[in-house]
Scaffold this active site. Structure first.
Site, PDB file in Angstrom:
ATOM      1  N   LEU A  65     -81.361  59.348  -4.605  1.00 27.48           N
ATOM      2  CA  LEU A  65     -80.110  59.797  -4.160  1.00 27.48           C
ATOM      3  C   LEU A  65     -78.908  59.895  -5.315  1.00 27.48           C
ATOM      4  O   LEU A  65     -79.202  59.169  -6.119  1.00 27.48           O
ATOM      5  CB  LEU A  65     -79.457  59.199  -2.712  1.00 27.48           C
ATOM      6  CG  LEU A  65     -80.558  59.120  -1.661  1.00 27.48           C
ATOM      7  CD1 LEU A  65     -80.242  58.174  -0.972  1.00 27.48           C
ATOM      8  CD2 LEU A  65     -80.355  60.734  -1.109  1.00 27.48           C
ATOM      9  N   PRO A  66     -77.879  60.734  -5.167  1.00 29.08           N
ATOM     10  CA  PRO A  66     -77.156  60.609  -6.310  1.00 29.08           C
ATOM     11  C   PRO A  66     -76.192  59.299  -6.844  1.00 29.08           C
ATOM     12  O   PRO A  66     -75.910  59.201  -7.682  1.00 29.08           O
ATOM     13  CB  PRO A  66     -76.052  61.888  -6.032  1.00 29.08           C
ATOM     14  CG  PRO A  66     -76.695  62.630  -4.967  1.00 29.08           C
ATOM     15  CD  PRO A  66     -77.643  61.654  -4.138  1.00 29.08           C
ATOM     16  N   THR A  95     -80.046  55.492  -9.098  1.00 30.60           N
ATOM     17  CA  THR A  95     -79.359  54.826 -10.095  1.00 30.60           C
ATOM     18  C   THR A  95     -77.923  54.540  -9.333  1.00 30.60           C
ATOM     19  O   THR A  95     -77.173  55.521  -9.456  1.00 30.60           O
ATOM     20  CB  THR A  95     -79.247  55.493 -11.404  1.00 30.60           C
ATOM     21  OG1 THR A  95     -80.577  55.199 -11.924  1.00 30.60           O
ATOM     22  CG2 THR A  95     -78.473  54.525 -12.364  1.00 30.60           C
ATOM     23  N   LYS A 170     -81.260  48.722 -15.214  1.00 32.63           N
ATOM     24  CA  LYS A 170     -80.981  50.258 -15.660  1.00 32.63           C
ATOM     25  C   LYS A 170     -79.883  50.308 -16.351  1.00 32.63           C
ATOM     26  O   LYS A 170     -79.752  51.234 -17.149  1.00 32.63           O
ATOM     27  CB  LYS A 170     -81.016  50.982 -14.168  1.00 32.63           C
ATOM     28  CG  LYS A 170     -81.107  52.704 -14.534  1.00 32.63           C
ATOM     29  CD  LYS A 170     -82.069  53.211 -15.154  1.00 32.63           C
ATOM     30  CE  LYS A 170     -81.911  54.761 -15.213  1.00 32.63           C
ATOM     31  NZ  LYS A 170     -81.956  55.449 -14.208  1.00 32.63           N
ATOM     32  N   LYS A 245     -72.695  59.662 -15.956  1.00 33.35           N
ATOM     33  CA  LYS A 245     -72.837  58.807 -14.689  1.00 33.35           C
ATOM     34  C   LYS A 245     -73.298  57.170 -14.973  1.00 33.35           C
ATOM     35  O   LYS A 245     -72.596  56.198 -14.524  1.00 33.35           O
ATOM     36  CB  LYS A 245     -73.678  59.306 -13.733  1.00 33.35           C
ATOM     37  CG  LYS A 245     -73.794  58.485 -12.398  1.00 33.35           C
ATOM     38  CD  LYS A 245     -75.139  59.084 -11.624  1.00 33.35           C
ATOM     39  CE  LYS A 245     -75.562  57.938 -10.775  1.00 33.35           C
ATOM     40  NZ  LYS A 245     -76.766  58.485  -9.834  1.00 33.35           N
TER      41      LYS A 245
END
Length: 291
Positions: A65-66, A95, A170, A245
């Protein structure tokens, strides 16, 4: 074989879901894009009308998902945690910010459900090939339950520690990647302006102390690494907007931890301008055009 709910079928999630189908699992899919759902149902998946419907009595749930708000919406507000079968394992491969990851895992554990945060590295090509790297946060029991499903989609599965540590790994990794790509672009731009053939610079630096993944696997100068986006007019394997992002997440995390990341801050500002100039859909290696 297991029943898997797969929620989020974008450029990364779609191929990951297909790999679960290839492994012989029953895969129920949900996405806001009807076209994305059709691609998976054409491949053998089963369409669900909602995240909870996809997850009802499922053995495993995988999400891609975003952002953190979407993860919280799906698992908590949409009732995925409550819908799964007893003994199920939940895997969020998005992420997102560390606090959101830890909040959702805490909610799952409060209901007696195993869950991990398992963000990925490797891009679309690795997603299709099933060779992603997963950085996994969660308890030992949750990691053990999740690993067979992650093995279907990845080549390297690393347990990074307790809940949220997958996201920590990450953001650290991608902050380093964003910084190193800008440095690689600067080096190739400088060399060319001073009359050095980019292929010669690659031959030297790829075997010298300047060697890095941004150069040897994803070289921003075209005509050197055949699989690099630079040879496809910077059509994204990993879009600049996605890099921005992740860099913003790294800076949020740095602020929370009172950590000094001056190069991470500079990289974030560099990509912010690149994206603001209309390059969000360009591969992140396309920043060489700015130099």
């Amino acid at each position: 074989m297991a029943i898997i709910a797969f929620i989020g079928l974008g450029n990364m999630g779609g191929p990951m879901a297909k790999n679960q189908l290839k492994a012989g699992h029953t895969v129920r899919v949900f996405d806001l894009s009807a076209d994305a759902v059709k691609t998976l149902t054409d491949a053998g998946g089963q369409a669900a009308g909602s995240p909870a419907e996809a997850a009802k009595d499922a053995d495993a749930v995988i999400t891609m998902l975003p952002a953190g708000k979407h993860v919280k919406q799906v698992y908590i507000d949409d009732g995925v945690i409550d819908a799964v079968a007893k003994g199920a394992v939940l895997m969020d491969c998005s992420t997102v910010d560390v606090p959101s990851a830890r909040e959702v895992i805490s909610a799952a554990e409060g209901k007696g459900v195993l869950m991990v945060d398992a963000p990925v590295s490797g891009g679309v090509a690795a997603s299709e090939a099933g060779t992603l790297t997963f950085m996994v946060g969660g308890s030992d029991a949750a990691f053990t339950a999740a690993k067979p499903f992650l093995d279907v989609m990845g080549k390297t599965i690393v347990h990074a520690g307790p809940a949220g540590n997958g996201q920590v790994a990450k953001v650290c990794n991608n902050m380093l990647l964003g910084i190193s790509m800008i440095g690689t672009c600067e080096a190739f731009s400088l060399g060319e302006k001073l009359g050095l053939d980019p292929k010669v610079l690659f031959e030297i630096s790829s075997k010298a102390s300047g060697q890095c993944w941004s150069m040897t696997s994803y070289c921003p100068a075209p005509g050197i690494v055949p699989t690099a986006p630079s040879n496809r007019d910077y059509k994204p394997g990993f879009a600049a907007a996605m890099m921005l992002k992740d860099l913003r997440l790294s800076q949020d995390a740095a602020a929370t931890a009172s950590a000094k990341t001056p190069m991470g801050k500079a990289a974030t500002e560099f990509y912010e301008k690149f994206v603001e100039d209309g390059n969000g859909g360009v591969d992140f290696s396309g920043v060489i055009r700015e130099l």
